[in-house]
Scaffold this active site. Structure first.
Site, PDB file in Angstrom:
ATOM      1  N   TYR A 119     -87.866  32.523 -13.485  1.00  0.00           N
ATOM      2  CA  TYR A 119     -87.792  32.470 -12.023  1.00  0.00           C
ATOM      3  C   TYR A 119     -86.708  33.434 -11.542  1.00  0.00           C
ATOM      4  CZ  TYR A 119     -90.602  28.164 -12.177  1.00  0.00           C
ATOM      5  OH  TYR A 119     -91.578  27.226 -12.382  1.00  0.00           O
ATOM      6  N   GLY A 176     -96.908  23.786   0.159  1.00  0.00           N
ATOM      7  CA  GLY A 176     -96.445  23.508   1.524  1.00  0.00           C
ATOM      8  C   GLY A 176     -97.591  23.245   2.494  1.00  0.00           C
TER       9      GLY A 176
HETATM   10  N1  LIG Z   1     -95.005  25.130 -14.302  1.00  0.00           N
HETATM   11  C1  LIG Z   1     -95.461  26.049 -13.485  1.00  0.00           C
HETATM   12  O1  LIG Z   1     -96.218  26.930 -13.868  1.00  0.00           O
HETATM   13  C2  LIG Z   1     -95.057  25.997 -12.041  1.00  0.00           C
HETATM   14  C3  LIG Z   1     -95.735  26.742 -11.086  1.00  0.00           C
HETATM   15  C4  LIG Z   1     -95.330  26.647  -9.755  1.00  0.00           C
HETATM   16  C5  LIG Z   1     -94.259  25.841  -9.405  1.00  0.00           C
HETATM   17  N2  LIG Z   1     -93.586  25.139 -10.374  1.00  0.00           N
HETATM   18  C6  LIG Z   1     -92.451  24.263 -10.040  1.00  0.00           C
HETATM   19  O2  LIG Z   1     -92.853  23.335  -9.029  1.00  0.00           O
HETATM   20  C7  LIG Z   1     -91.969  23.421  -7.920  1.00  0.00           C
HETATM   21  C8  LIG Z   1     -92.712  23.097  -6.639  1.00  0.00           C
HETATM   22  O3  LIG Z   1     -93.855  23.903  -6.483  1.00  0.00           O
HETATM   23  P1  LIG Z   1     -94.038  24.949  -5.292  1.00  0.00           P
HETATM   24  O4  LIG Z   1     -92.719  25.297  -4.719  1.00  0.00           O
HETATM   25  O5  LIG Z   1     -94.910  26.019  -5.798  1.00  0.00           O
HETATM   26  O6  LIG Z   1     -94.942  24.152  -4.235  1.00  0.00           O
HETATM   27  P2  LIG Z   1     -94.699  22.936  -3.246  1.00  0.00           P
HETATM   28  O7  LIG Z   1     -93.559  22.136  -3.650  1.00  0.00           O
HETATM   29  O8  LIG Z   1     -96.035  22.305  -3.104  1.00  0.00           O
HETATM   30  O9  LIG Z   1     -94.411  23.682  -1.864  1.00  0.00           O
HETATM   31  C9  LIG Z   1     -93.217  24.349  -1.613  1.00  0.00           C
HETATM   32  C10 LIG Z   1     -93.276  24.896  -0.191  1.00  0.00           C
HETATM   33  O10 LIG Z   1     -93.444  23.819   0.715  1.00  0.00           O
HETATM   34  C11 LIG Z   1     -92.458  23.834   1.716  1.00  0.00           C
HETATM   35  N3  LIG Z   1     -92.070  22.438   1.916  1.00  0.00           N
HETATM   36  C12 LIG Z   1     -91.476  21.607   1.031  1.00  0.00           C
HETATM   37  N4  LIG Z   1     -91.319  20.386   1.556  1.00  0.00           N
HETATM   38  C13 LIG Z   1     -91.827  20.443   2.804  1.00  0.00           C
HETATM   39  C14 LIG Z   1     -91.955  19.503   3.844  1.00  0.00           C
HETATM   40  N5  LIG Z   1     -91.526  18.247   3.719  1.00  0.00           N
HETATM   41  N6  LIG Z   1     -92.543  19.912   5.006  1.00  0.00           N
HETATM   42  C15 LIG Z   1     -92.965  21.164   5.153  1.00  0.00           C
HETATM   43  N7  LIG Z   1     -92.879  22.121   4.201  1.00  0.00           N
HETATM   44  C16 LIG Z   1     -92.301  21.745   3.025  1.00  0.00           C
HETATM   45  C17 LIG Z   1     -91.332  24.685   1.185  1.00  0.00           C
HETATM   46  O11 LIG Z   1     -90.744  25.389   2.233  1.00  0.00           O
HETATM   47  P3  LIG Z   1     -89.192  25.234   2.657  1.00  0.00           P
HETATM   48  O12 LIG Z   1     -88.365  25.755   1.539  1.00  0.00           O
HETATM   49  O13 LIG Z   1     -89.104  26.066   3.887  1.00  0.00           O
HETATM   50  O14 LIG Z   1     -89.001  23.765   2.928  1.00  0.00           O
HETATM   51  C18 LIG Z   1     -92.057  25.635   0.243  1.00  0.00           C
HETATM   52  O15 LIG Z   1     -92.495  26.741   0.970  1.00  0.00           O
HETATM   53  C19 LIG Z   1     -91.399  24.839  -8.001  1.00  0.00           C
HETATM   54  O16 LIG Z   1     -90.185  24.956  -7.316  1.00  0.00           O
HETATM   55  C20 LIG Z   1     -91.259  25.028  -9.485  1.00  0.00           C
HETATM   56  O17 LIG Z   1     -90.039  24.461  -9.933  1.00  0.00           O
HETATM   57  C21 LIG Z   1     -93.982  25.211 -11.672  1.00  0.00           C
END
Ligand SMILES: NC(=O)c1ccc[n+]([C@@H]2O[C@H](COP(=O)([O-])OP(=O)(O)OC[C@H]3O[C@@H](n4cnc5c(N)ncnc54)[C@H](OP(=O)(O)O)[C@@H]3O)[C@@H](O)[C@H]2O)c1
Length: 331
Positions: free
Chosen positions: A56, A215
């Site tokens: 990352y 999100g």
């Molecule tokens: N293992 C893998 O291959 C893999 C792949 C992808 C992700 N991940 C892990 O999973 C974590 C989460 O996944 P992700 O970040 O892709 O997706 P997510 O958690 O589904 O969505 C994150 C997005 O949603 C927004 N958000 C979060 N809470 C919110 C709320 N209550 N209301 C409105 N918007 C909200 C955030 O924006 P703001 O920052 O503006 O709140 C961000 O843009 C990552 O950080 C990573 O650690 C792992």
């Protein structure tokens, strides 16, 4: 915050914090001050489970996330569980906004990765070490053997697998017990529900990544125009197109109705829904917005009855949805 147990004994907050977006794929990376602020608020909100990966980062610093996380989590080391990952890097030479992955899980690469992660995270052991992607060219048994060695050497205490299917989980677990898998899971991406019986049988936890469909399920975004085309993967994600908003109207309405009923937000319902399914599911939403950190943490207090869960699932099963980043609805 309430806690949950992954595998045999890894206790984590019921909602973990995905830290990826502070360095990768969600626009400009955070500076150290923002990172520090987010992490200290997350600690105050009760998060004890932090998710990162060696990969990352960005073109300027390929390990940005681990490096800063290591610094800012240092004062809290004895109260937190740190999960990181090995086995892929991004092809930074690609001109695509969502860069292709290069998989490499050779034992010598893992050995180098673990030392790098320990150093950057400033810790003497990793609490949960995931293989980020499976390399179909190499036997998973070989990776599991390296994990057993790392456990024996005290460099890691638990291990897991990301984006894996039943066969890989079973073969890996037979060599060295797996604590958790980390796969994509949300109301728009339910294809890994088929793994539940295997996970239950083997006592393996399910850490759900992108639990808010990047999100989208919060319902606060409208179209891709606000996302930076160079640094924000959401600018090319299928669920954020105008057409997708039309296709997902029923889904957003379902969330809206449920949110009104429960006095909650759509994001909270999305998280509470998966928490209610199994007590070994732990979502790790990512956010750098302090209000949303709190909002997501509070989802752990929202209870959905069996009946409510069934009604939501039936509605999800029968409704049309757009594709989501990572796949399409399978039922
Ligand atoms: N293992 C893998 O291959 C893999 C792949 C992808 C992700 N991940 C892990 O999973 C974590 C989460 O996944 P992700 O970040 O892709 O997706 P997510 O958690 O589904 O969505 C994150 C997005 O949603 C927004 N958000 C979060 N809470 C919110 C709320 N209550 N209301 C409105 N918007 C909200 C955030 O924006 P703001 O920052 O503006 O709140 C961000 O843009 C990552 O950080 C990573 O650690 C792992």
């Amino acid at each position: 915050m309430k806690t949950r147990i992954l595998g045999k004994d890894l206790e984590v907050s019921a909602i973990g914090l995905g830290c990826m977006g502070m360095s990768h794929a969600y626009g400009q990376p955070s500076d150290k001050k923002e990172f520090q602020n987010v992490i200290s608020h997350a600690i105050d909100d009760g998060y004890t489970f932090f998710d990162t990966a060696e990969t990352y980062g960005n073109t300027l610093d390929p390990h940005h996330n681990e490096t800063i996380l290591g610094e800012v989590l240092k004062p809290y080391r004895n109260k937190v569980v740190i999960a990181t990952k090995f086995g892929i890097h991004f092809d930074e030479s690609s001109k695509e906004v969502n860069k292709p992955l290069i998989v490499d899980t050779r034992p010598e690469t893992i050995r180098k990765s673990v030392e790098g992660s320990l150093k950057r995270l400033q810790i003497d052991h990793i609490d949960l070490y995931y293989q980020h992607r499976n390399d179909p060219k190499r036997p998973i048994e070989e990776v599991a053997e390296v994990m057993q060695q790392l456990i024996d050497e005290g460099k890691i205490t638990h291990w897991g697998l990301s984006e894996v299917d039943k066969d890989v989980i079973e073969r890996a677990h037979a060599i060295c017990p797996v604590t958790a898998i980390q796969n994509r899971y949300s109301m728009m991406a339910r294809w890994y529900e088929k793994l539940f019986p295997t996970l239950e049988k083997l006592n393996i936890g399910f850490v759900a990544f992108s639990p808010l469909a990047n999100g989208f399920l919060s319902g606060i975004y409208h179209g891709v125009s606000g996302f930076d085309k160079l640094t924000d993967y959401r600018s090319v994600m299928p669920q954020f197109t105008e057409e997708a908003y039309r296709q997902n109207a029923d889904l957003l309405k379902l969330l809206d109705d449920m949110a009104h009923e429960k006095g909650a937000t759509k994001a909270q319902i999305s998280l509470a829904w998966m928490l209610a399914k199994k007590d070994w599911i732990v979502p790790i939403p990512g956010s750098r917005n302090l209000e949303r950190l709190k909002e997501n943490a509070s989802a752990a207090d929202i209870e959905l009855s069996e009946e409510e869960l069934r009604a939501i699932d039936m509605a999800l099963d029968s409704m049309k949805m757009s594709a989501v980043y990572g796949g399409v609805k399978t039922k």
